[in-house]
Design an enzyme around this catalytic site. Structure first.
Site, short mmCIF file in Angstrom:
data_model
loop_
_atom_site.label_atom_id
_atom_site.label_comp_id
_atom_site.label_asym_id
_atom_site.label_seq_id
_atom_site.Cartn_x
_atom_site.Cartn_y
_atom_site.Cartn_z
N SER A 150 0.88 -1.18 0.00
CA SER A 150 0.00 0.00 0.00
C SER A 150 0.90 1.22 0.00
CB SER A 150 -0.87 0.02 1.25
OG SER A 150 -1.52 1.27 1.36
N TYR A 172 -1.69 -1.28 10.38
CA TYR A 172 -1.82 -1.38 8.92
C TYR A 172 -0.56 -0.85 8.24
CZ TYR A 172 -3.89 -1.06 4.24
OH TYR A 172 -4.15 -1.21 2.89
N1 NAD Z 1 -8.68 -0.28 -1.36
C1 NAD Z 1 -7.65 0.52 -1.11
O1 NAD Z 1 -7.78 1.76 -1.05
C2 NAD Z 1 -6.28 -0.09 -0.91
C3 NAD Z 1 -5.16 0.75 -0.97
C4 NAD Z 1 -3.90 0.20 -0.82
C5 NAD Z 1 -3.75 -1.16 -0.60
N2 NAD Z 1 -4.86 -1.96 -0.55
C6 NAD Z 1 -4.63 -3.40 -0.35
O2 NAD Z 1 -5.17 -4.11 -1.46
C7 NAD Z 1 -5.49 -5.45 -1.08
C8 NAD Z 1 -6.86 -5.81 -1.61
O3 NAD Z 1 -7.86 -5.05 -0.93
P1 NAD Z 1 -9.19 -4.50 -1.65
O4 NAD Z 1 -9.01 -3.05 -1.83
O5 NAD Z 1 -9.50 -5.36 -2.83
O6 NAD Z 1 -10.27 -4.70 -0.49
P2 NAD Z 1 -11.44 -5.80 -0.29
O7 NAD Z 1 -11.86 -5.69 1.12
O8 NAD Z 1 -12.48 -5.63 -1.34
O9 NAD Z 1 -10.71 -7.20 -0.59
C9 NAD Z 1 -9.91 -7.87 0.35
C10 NAD Z 1 -10.25 -9.35 0.28
O10 NAD Z 1 -9.40 -10.07 1.17
C11 NAD Z 1 -10.19 -11.05 1.84
N3 NAD Z 1 -9.54 -11.43 3.10
C12 NAD Z 1 -9.39 -10.67 4.22
N4 NAD Z 1 -8.75 -11.36 5.18
C13 NAD Z 1 -8.45 -12.58 4.66
C14 NAD Z 1 -7.79 -13.74 5.16
N5 NAD Z 1 -7.29 -13.78 6.42
N6 NAD Z 1 -7.67 -14.83 4.35
C15 NAD Z 1 -8.16 -14.81 3.08
N7 NAD Z 1 -8.81 -13.73 2.55
C16 NAD Z 1 -8.95 -12.63 3.34
C17 NAD Z 1 -11.53 -10.37 2.04
O11 NAD Z 1 -12.59 -11.28 2.31
C18 NAD Z 1 -11.69 -9.63 0.71
O12 NAD Z 1 -12.32 -10.44 -0.27
C19 NAD Z 1 -5.34 -5.48 0.44
O13 NAD Z 1 -4.10 -6.08 0.78
C20 NAD Z 1 -5.34 -4.02 0.84
O14 NAD Z 1 -4.67 -3.78 2.05
C21 NAD Z 1 -6.10 -1.46 -0.70
#
Ligand code: NAD
Length: 286
Positions: A150, A172
């Site tokens: 991130s 985080y």
């Molecule tokens: N959305 C943002 O603004 C953003 C920004 C930077 C980084 N990220 C990172 O991107 C990645 C994807 O997130 P996203 O934005 O698609 O959000 P999201 O919440 O839509 O997707 C995350 C997925 O991970 C699954 N998950 C959570 N804990 C888990 C576990 N212990 N085992 C298996 N699956 C698990 C959830 O059920 C969900 O489907 C994450 O690592 C997040 O930290 C997101």
């Protein structure tokens, strides 16, 4: 001809958001998929995580592309569960070439506070490490490992404010920063095997994680219960470009590149897909 013809990719957090987008884009380019998602909620995370129905929709979308997919509900905090899914996936699909350690949570302002700290480190750091390490025995020369960090890994309290301003938020940031460090070290370790390891660091991305109460509160600490509209007033201040967020497909484009042989000499990189957030927050830092 696809850019990933003949490859098999393991994607975590694949039921929705960026993970689903990665699975579908990798499949569009010819890869077969091993997909896992927790498919249930975590108590300190104040928004619903994905459901079994979400994972089934990812399966439907991949199969609609005439690709094969082995999808299971599994927790990345459970290394034995990951090893079992991978054994099954490799038995069915033949081999493993690409790993996308994407699953994550955002328990900003989660309660109890120290449980939120533990949960975010367990999922975002340890879970991602478990994912890569469960895959290592299956990977050979030419394989590509990609971890989702991130832009939060690269910002600090001084430059941006602390997302959440409490243990869930600091956990985080620390988990993502330490994951970036792990990617560097794993990259050095697997060089002799001709395996590549890179991180992708998204800025705000248009998923359920961003559109959640904890994130709205992190962006609007001045308000008790900020609405989506009130948070969206602040979202664009994060990026250099005048956009509130990027789309999951923007991150998938980088993932496809790193997964493909087009990037065969790219390893140990921290790839920001951040619409200029880092350049905006840092005057000069290379
Ligand atoms: N959305 C943002 O603004 C953003 C920004 C930077 C980084 N990220 C990172 O991107 C990645 C994807 O997130 P996203 O934005 O698609 O959000 P999201 O919440 O839509 O997707 C995350 C997925 O991970 C699954 N998950 C959570 N804990 C888990 C576990 N212990 N085992 C298996 N699956 C698990 C959830 O059920 C969900 O489907 C994450 O690592 C997040 O930290 C997101």
């Amino acid at each position: 001809m696809g850019r990933l013809d003949g490859k098999v990719a393991f994607v975590t957090g694949a039921a929705r958001g960026q993970g689903r987008s990665h699975a579908v884009r990798l499949a569009e380019e010819g890869a077969d998929i091993v997909a896992v998602d927790l498919c249930r909620d975590i108590g300190t995370v104040d928004y619903p995580l994905a459901t079994p129905e979400d994972l089934a929709e990812t399966v439907r979308q991949v199969e609609a592309l005439d690709r094969r997919i082995v999808a299971r509900a599994a927790d990345t905090r459970d290394p034995a569960a990951l090893r079992a899914v991978l054994a099954e996936g490799v038995a069915e699909l033949g081999h493993l070439d690409v790993v996308v350690a994407n699953a994550g949570i955002a328990p900003m302002s989660g309660r109890p506070k120290l449980q939120a700290w533990s949960d975010v480190i367990d999922v975002n750091l340890i879970g991602s490490i478990n994912t890569m390490q469960a895959a290592l025995p299956h990977l050979g020369a030419g394989a590509s490992i990609i971890a989702t960090g991130s832009i939060a890994a690269m910002i600090s309290n001084e430059t941006s404010g602390n997302p959440g301003g409490d243990p869930g938020g600091t956990g985080y940031m620390w988990a993502k920063r330490t994951l970036a460090s792990y990617v560097h070290e794993l990259g050095r370790t697997v060089i002799p095997r001709n395996i590549r390891v890179n991180a992708v660091h998204p800025t705000n991305c248009n998923t359920d994680m961003l559109h959640s109460r904890p994130m709205y509160r992190a962006f609007r600490p001045d308000l008790e219960n900020p609405t989506r509209e009130q948070a969206e007033e602040i979202f664009p201040t994060m990026q250099g470009f005048a956009v509130p967020y990027v789309e999951p497909g923007d991150i998938s484009a980088m993932v496809v590149f790193l997964a493909s042989d087009e990037s065969r000499y790219v390893t140990g990189m921290q790839m920001r897909v951040d619409a200029g957030a880092y350049l905006k927050l840092y005057d000069w830092h290379v």
